[in-house]
Design a protein around this motif. Structure first.
Motif, PDB file in Angstrom:
ATOM      1  N   MET A 156      64.143  37.627   3.270  1.00 34.74           N
ATOM      2  CA  MET A 156      63.212  37.734   4.421  1.00 34.74           C
ATOM      3  C   MET A 156      64.173  38.048   5.620  1.00 34.74           C
ATOM      4  O   MET A 156      63.584  38.776   6.656  1.00 34.74           O
ATOM      5  N   ILE A 157      65.112  37.638   5.744  1.00 33.37           N
ATOM      6  CA  ILE A 157      65.816  37.823   7.139  1.00 33.37           C
ATOM      7  C   ILE A 157      66.714  39.301   6.932  1.00 33.37           C
ATOM      8  O   ILE A 157      66.543  39.985   8.120  1.00 33.37           O
ATOM      9  N   ASP A 171      71.546  43.947  -2.366  1.00 32.32           N
ATOM     10  CA  ASP A 171      71.050  42.704  -2.908  1.00 32.32           C
ATOM     11  C   ASP A 171      71.457  42.568  -4.303  1.00 32.32           C
ATOM     12  O   ASP A 171      71.896  43.446  -5.051  1.00 32.32           O
ATOM     13  N   GLU A 172      71.003  41.354  -4.869  1.00 29.83           N
ATOM     14  CA  GLU A 172      71.058  41.061  -6.226  1.00 29.83           C
ATOM     15  C   GLU A 172      70.148  41.508  -7.041  1.00 29.83           C
ATOM     16  O   GLU A 172      68.994  42.260  -6.666  1.00 29.83           O
ATOM     17  N   VAL A 184      64.703  32.898  -1.805  1.00 34.37           N
ATOM     18  CA  VAL A 184      63.785  31.904  -1.306  1.00 34.37           C
ATOM     19  C   VAL A 184      62.525  32.733  -0.684  1.00 34.37           C
ATOM     20  O   VAL A 184      61.279  32.329  -0.613  1.00 34.37           O
ATOM     21  N   ALA A 185      62.758  33.951  -0.405  1.00 32.50           N
ATOM     22  CA  ALA A 185      61.784  34.932   0.176  1.00 32.50           C
ATOM     23  C   ALA A 185      60.648  34.867  -0.739  1.00 32.50           C
ATOM     24  O   ALA A 185      59.394  35.093  -0.324  1.00 32.50           O
ATOM     25  N   PHE A 195      55.909  29.224   1.718  1.00 30.68           N
ATOM     26  CA  PHE A 195      54.646  28.831   2.161  1.00 30.68           C
ATOM     27  C   PHE A 195      53.839  29.922   2.903  1.00 30.68           C
ATOM     28  O   PHE A 195      52.529  29.704   2.851  1.00 30.68           O
ATOM     29  N   LEU A 198      53.850  29.934   6.244  1.00 28.94           N
ATOM     30  CA  LEU A 198      53.622  29.715   7.662  1.00 28.94           C
ATOM     31  C   LEU A 198      54.316  30.511   8.537  1.00 28.94           C
ATOM     32  O   LEU A 198      55.773  30.679   8.596  1.00 28.94           O
ATOM     33  N   VAL A 243      77.415  41.508  -3.921  1.00 25.59           N
ATOM     34  CA  VAL A 243      78.720  41.628  -3.082  1.00 25.59           C
ATOM     35  C   VAL A 243      79.683  40.446  -3.605  1.00 25.59           C
ATOM     36  O   VAL A 243      79.566  39.234  -3.427  1.00 25.59           O
ATOM     37  N   SER A 256      68.371  30.884   8.215  1.00 26.46           N
ATOM     38  CA  SER A 256      67.454  29.926   8.725  1.00 26.46           C
ATOM     39  C   SER A 256      66.478  29.497   7.621  1.00 26.46           C
ATOM     40  O   SER A 256      66.367  30.275   6.800  1.00 26.46           O
ATOM     41  N   HIS A 257      65.947  28.310   7.751  1.00 30.53           N
ATOM     42  CA  HIS A 257      64.908  28.025   6.787  1.00 30.53           C
ATOM     43  C   HIS A 257      63.531  28.256   7.474  1.00 30.53           C
ATOM     44  O   HIS A 257      62.549  27.855   6.837  1.00 30.53           O
ATOM     45  N   GLY A 294      62.777  31.624   7.884  1.00 25.82           N
ATOM     46  CA  GLY A 294      62.668  33.234   7.719  1.00 25.82           C
ATOM     47  C   GLY A 294      61.458  33.939   8.033  1.00 25.82           C
ATOM     48  O   GLY A 294      61.364  35.001   8.325  1.00 25.82           O
ATOM     49  N   THR A 311      58.708  32.867   9.640  1.00 23.67           N
ATOM     50  CA  THR A 311      58.414  32.456  10.976  1.00 23.67           C
ATOM     51  C   THR A 311      59.085  33.626  12.151  1.00 23.67           C
ATOM     52  O   THR A 311      58.510  34.142  12.828  1.00 23.67           O
TER      53      THR A 311
HETATM   54  C1  FAD Z   1      59.046  25.636  -0.811  1.00 16.86           C
HETATM   55  C2  FAD Z   1      59.561  26.544   0.621  1.00 16.86           C
HETATM   56  C3  FAD Z   1      58.633  26.692   1.797  1.00 16.86           C
HETATM   57  C4  FAD Z   1      58.938  27.535   2.697  1.00 16.86           C
HETATM   58  N1  FAD Z   1      57.993  27.705   3.639  1.00 16.86           N
HETATM   59  C5  FAD Z   1      58.189  28.575   4.656  1.00 16.86           C
HETATM   60  C6  FAD Z   1      57.344  28.817   5.703  1.00 16.86           C
HETATM   61  O1  FAD Z   1      56.176  28.300   5.441  1.00 16.86           O
HETATM   62  N2  FAD Z   1      57.396  29.539   6.938  1.00 16.86           N
HETATM   63  C7  FAD Z   1      58.972  29.921   7.038  1.00 16.86           C
HETATM   64  O2  FAD Z   1      59.286  30.545   7.776  1.00 16.86           O
HETATM   65  N3  FAD Z   1      59.758  29.891   6.058  1.00 16.86           N
HETATM   66  C8  FAD Z   1      59.444  29.018   4.948  1.00 16.86           C
HETATM   67  N4  FAD Z   1      60.417  28.818   3.982  1.00 16.86           N
HETATM   68  C9  FAD Z   1      61.749  29.539   4.211  1.00 16.86           C
HETATM   69  C10 FAD Z   1      61.964  31.108   3.991  1.00 16.86           C
HETATM   70  O3  FAD Z   1      61.477  31.243   2.873  1.00 16.86           O
HETATM   71  C11 FAD Z   1      63.449  31.058   4.060  1.00 16.86           C
HETATM   72  O4  FAD Z   1      64.034  30.867   5.488  1.00 16.86           O
HETATM   73  C12 FAD Z   1      63.753  32.814   3.933  1.00 16.86           C
HETATM   74  O5  FAD Z   1      63.193  33.223   2.707  1.00 16.86           O
HETATM   75  C13 FAD Z   1      65.043  32.669   4.000  1.00 16.86           C
HETATM   76  O6  FAD Z   1      65.427  34.087   3.883  1.00 16.86           O
HETATM   77  P1  FAD Z   1      66.985  34.580   3.512  1.00 16.86           P
HETATM   78  O7  FAD Z   1      66.946  35.980   3.668  1.00 16.86           O
HETATM   79  O8  FAD Z   1      67.995  33.814   4.311  1.00 16.86           O
HETATM   80  O9  FAD Z   1      67.198  34.226   2.192  1.00 16.86           O
HETATM   81  P2  FAD Z   1      66.754  34.559   0.707  1.00 16.86           P
HETATM   82  O10 FAD Z   1      65.092  34.987   0.804  1.00 16.86           O
HETATM   83  O11 FAD Z   1      67.111  33.925  -0.371  1.00 16.86           O
HETATM   84  O12 FAD Z   1      67.131  36.127   0.742  1.00 16.86           O
HETATM   85  C14 FAD Z   1      68.613  36.118   0.493  1.00 16.86           C
HETATM   86  C15 FAD Z   1      68.975  37.515  -0.589  1.00 16.86           C
HETATM   87  O13 FAD Z   1      70.238  37.711  -0.427  1.00 16.86           O
HETATM   88  C16 FAD Z   1      70.315  37.827  -2.079  1.00 16.86           C
HETATM   89  N5  FAD Z   1      72.128  37.744  -2.002  1.00 16.86           N
HETATM   90  C17 FAD Z   1      72.678  36.597  -2.134  1.00 16.86           C
HETATM   91  N6  FAD Z   1      73.821  36.697  -2.309  1.00 16.86           N
HETATM   92  C18 FAD Z   1      74.108  37.942  -2.405  1.00 16.86           C
HETATM   93  C19 FAD Z   1      75.359  38.605  -2.643  1.00 16.86           C
HETATM   94  N7  FAD Z   1      76.550  38.294  -2.949  1.00 16.86           N
HETATM   95  N8  FAD Z   1      75.280  40.138  -2.559  1.00 16.86           N
HETATM   96  C20 FAD Z   1      74.185  40.734  -2.416  1.00 16.86           C
HETATM   97  N9  FAD Z   1      72.825  40.051  -2.370  1.00 16.86           N
HETATM   98  C21 FAD Z   1      73.046  38.550  -2.120  1.00 16.86           C
HETATM   99  C22 FAD Z   1      69.683  37.206  -2.859  1.00 16.86           C
HETATM  100  O14 FAD Z   1      69.643  37.872  -4.070  1.00 16.86           O
HETATM  101  C23 FAD Z   1      68.315  37.410  -2.133  1.00 16.86           C
HETATM  102  O15 FAD Z   1      67.604  38.443  -2.399  1.00 16.86           O
HETATM  103  C24 FAD Z   1      59.913  28.130   2.789  1.00 16.86           C
HETATM  104  C25 FAD Z   1      61.154  27.899   1.989  1.00 16.86           C
HETATM  105  C26 FAD Z   1      60.735  27.053   1.015  1.00 16.86           C
HETATM  106  C27 FAD Z   1      61.812  26.761  -0.164  1.00 16.86           C
END
Ligand code: FAD
Length: 373
Positions: free
Chosen positions: A13-14, A33-34, A41-42, A46, A48, A184, A332-333, A335, A337
């Motif tokens: 997401m981020i 990306d992997e 988590v993306a 949920f 929201l 990476v 961020s938890h 992502g 929003t």
């Molecule tokens: C049950 C649940 C409900 C949620 N509900 C909400 C909600 O309603 N509203 C809200 O705002 N947020 C919600 N969230 C949180 C939201 O989904 C996350 O904040 C968001 O997905 C985080 O994004 P991210 O990009 O940090 O991580 P991710 O989405 O996990 O993306 C990280 C990416 O990095 C890649 N990666 C990791 N390590 C490496 C590496 N070494 N090399 C290359 N790529 C790599 C992974 O494969 C992945 O594709 C919820 C989370 C959960 C678990």
């Protein structure tokens, strides 16, 4: 394999949100990306776009969340205009339904604390009694235990998978380079640039953004970004489709435009185990049927668990490494929003603008203070 102005690690997401903003600034950007078989988590959240209750202990996070909610309608419209993907964003306000006087008192106290931390500044959350909630939800019969709700007009929701698809489509349309199956393993400084090693080859870039979700735990420390994130499991249940009955999202329920009702959301400390726990699924279903008894008649067609990326204070991190200038970490938890504000504001900081004022609270030094407190 290529030299870029910015290499973003993580296509969740981020990463894509930040990358879109960087492309708008005219920078060359790649996302590494992997593969599919990893924690992402993306793909498990949920959906929201949620304001109420965020920012306990950190008023700047309240401001940052509000700012994202305000930017969302234009962000969603822009994505649709360019990609044709309707991300399903709606901002009808949101409710947290409360069962029993104890929950109501607890919620009042919690929301009251966030309000007070803001020094009396506006905080768009109010409490509704049972009659007001009934009036707001015509056509729904609430369970006897529902005594009221907290309500915010700022809250809304989006289809998170369409959001992901739209951001990725737009990224590539705008000239970004997406590199899947590029995990990476290391980032090294070479002169003025950074070199990112993957099994599929090496990428070099002037700046690096670690937006890798749980991957930050491994990538961050050698780069001076030792950020204490931990996984927290959450479960989601999805019902069969039904007529539209929920006019707005609630923290534990939301109805998709297709008619399914999503039920959430649990919080378990289960390490990196994202397996579904049937007892938790049963607990979520049981509470849902006490809150809106008609839900009892709907079949659950899907359930899953995913792992939140949580910092100790549950607030986000936006940090540049001191030892490795030009390397940033974002975690961020919330992502979903924050997608709009990441694309429209945070990306400009990575591009070289001064940090937004909210970022005074989002650094990593706060965790050192917590350690020594
Ligand atoms: C049950 C649940 C409900 C949620 N509900 C909400 C909600 O309603 N509203 C809200 O705002 N947020 C919600 N969230 C949180 C939201 O989904 C996350 O904040 C968001 O997905 C985080 O994004 P991210 O990009 O940090 O991580 P991710 O989405 O996990 O993306 C990280 C990416 O990095 C890649 N990666 C990791 N390590 C490496 C590496 N070494 N090399 C290359 N790529 C790599 C992974 O494969 C992945 O594709 C919820 C989370 C959960 C678990």
């Amino acid at each position: 394999m290529g030299n870029f102005d910015v290499a973003v690690i993580g296509g969740g997401m981020i990463g894509p949100a930040i990358s879109l903003g960087l492309l708008e600034r005219g920078l060359s950007v790649c996302i590494l990306d992997e593969g599919d078989d990893v924690l992402r988590v993306a793909r498990g959240n949920f959906g929201l776009v949620w304001f109420q209750g965020k920012g306990f202990g950190m008023p700047r996070y309240v401001d940052w969340t509000r700012r994202s909610a305000a930017l969302y309608p234009d962000f969603a419209a822009e994505l649709q205009e360019h990609t044709g993907v309707d991300v399903g964003h709606a901002n009808p306000g949101g409710l947290e339904l409360l069962l029993g006087e104890e929950e109501l008192a607890h919620r009042r106290h919690f929301i009251g604390q966030i309000y007070q931390q803001g020094g009396g500044r506006k905080y768009e959350v109010e409490f509704l009694d049972r009659k007001q909630v009934d009036d707001m939800l015509p056509g729904i019969v609430l369970g006897d235990e529902v005594v009221g709700a907290s309500y915010s007009p700022v809250d809304g929701h989006v289809n998170p998978l369409f959001l992901l698809r739209a951001m990725h489509t737009r990224f590539q349309q705008a000239g970004g380079r997406y590199l899947p199956h590029h995990r990476v393993s290391a980032v090294r400084r070479t002169g003025d640039a950074y070199e990112l090693s993957t099994k599929a080859g090496t990428v070099s870039a002037a700046k690096v953004v670690i937006a890798a979700g749980h991957g930050l735990k491994e990538l961050g420390p050698p780069l001076g970004l030792d950020i204490p994130i931990r996984p927290q499991r959450g479960h989601i249940l999805v019902t069969e489709r039904t007529k539209q009955i929920l006019p707005m999202p609630m923290s534990a329920f939301r109805q998709t435009v297709e008619g399914s009702i999503m039920l959430g959301v649990s919080a378990e400390e289960a390490g990196y185990n994202d397996a579904v726990d049937t007892a938790t699924v049963a607990r979520i279903a049981e509470r849902a049927s006490r809150t809106i008894p008609a839900l009892r008649h709907l079949n659950i067609v899907r359930s899953w668990a995913a792992l939140r990326v949580l910092t100790p204070d549950k607030c986000p991190v936006y940090a540049e490494s001191e030892s490795h200038p030009g390397v940033y970490a974002i975690a961020s938890h919330s992502g979903v929003t924050l997608a709009a504000v990441n694309a429209k504001v945070a990306a400009n900081w990575i591009a070289g603008d001064p940090a937004p004022e909210e970022f005074e609270a989002f650094g990593v030094e706060r965790f050192d203070a917590q350690k020594t407190a």
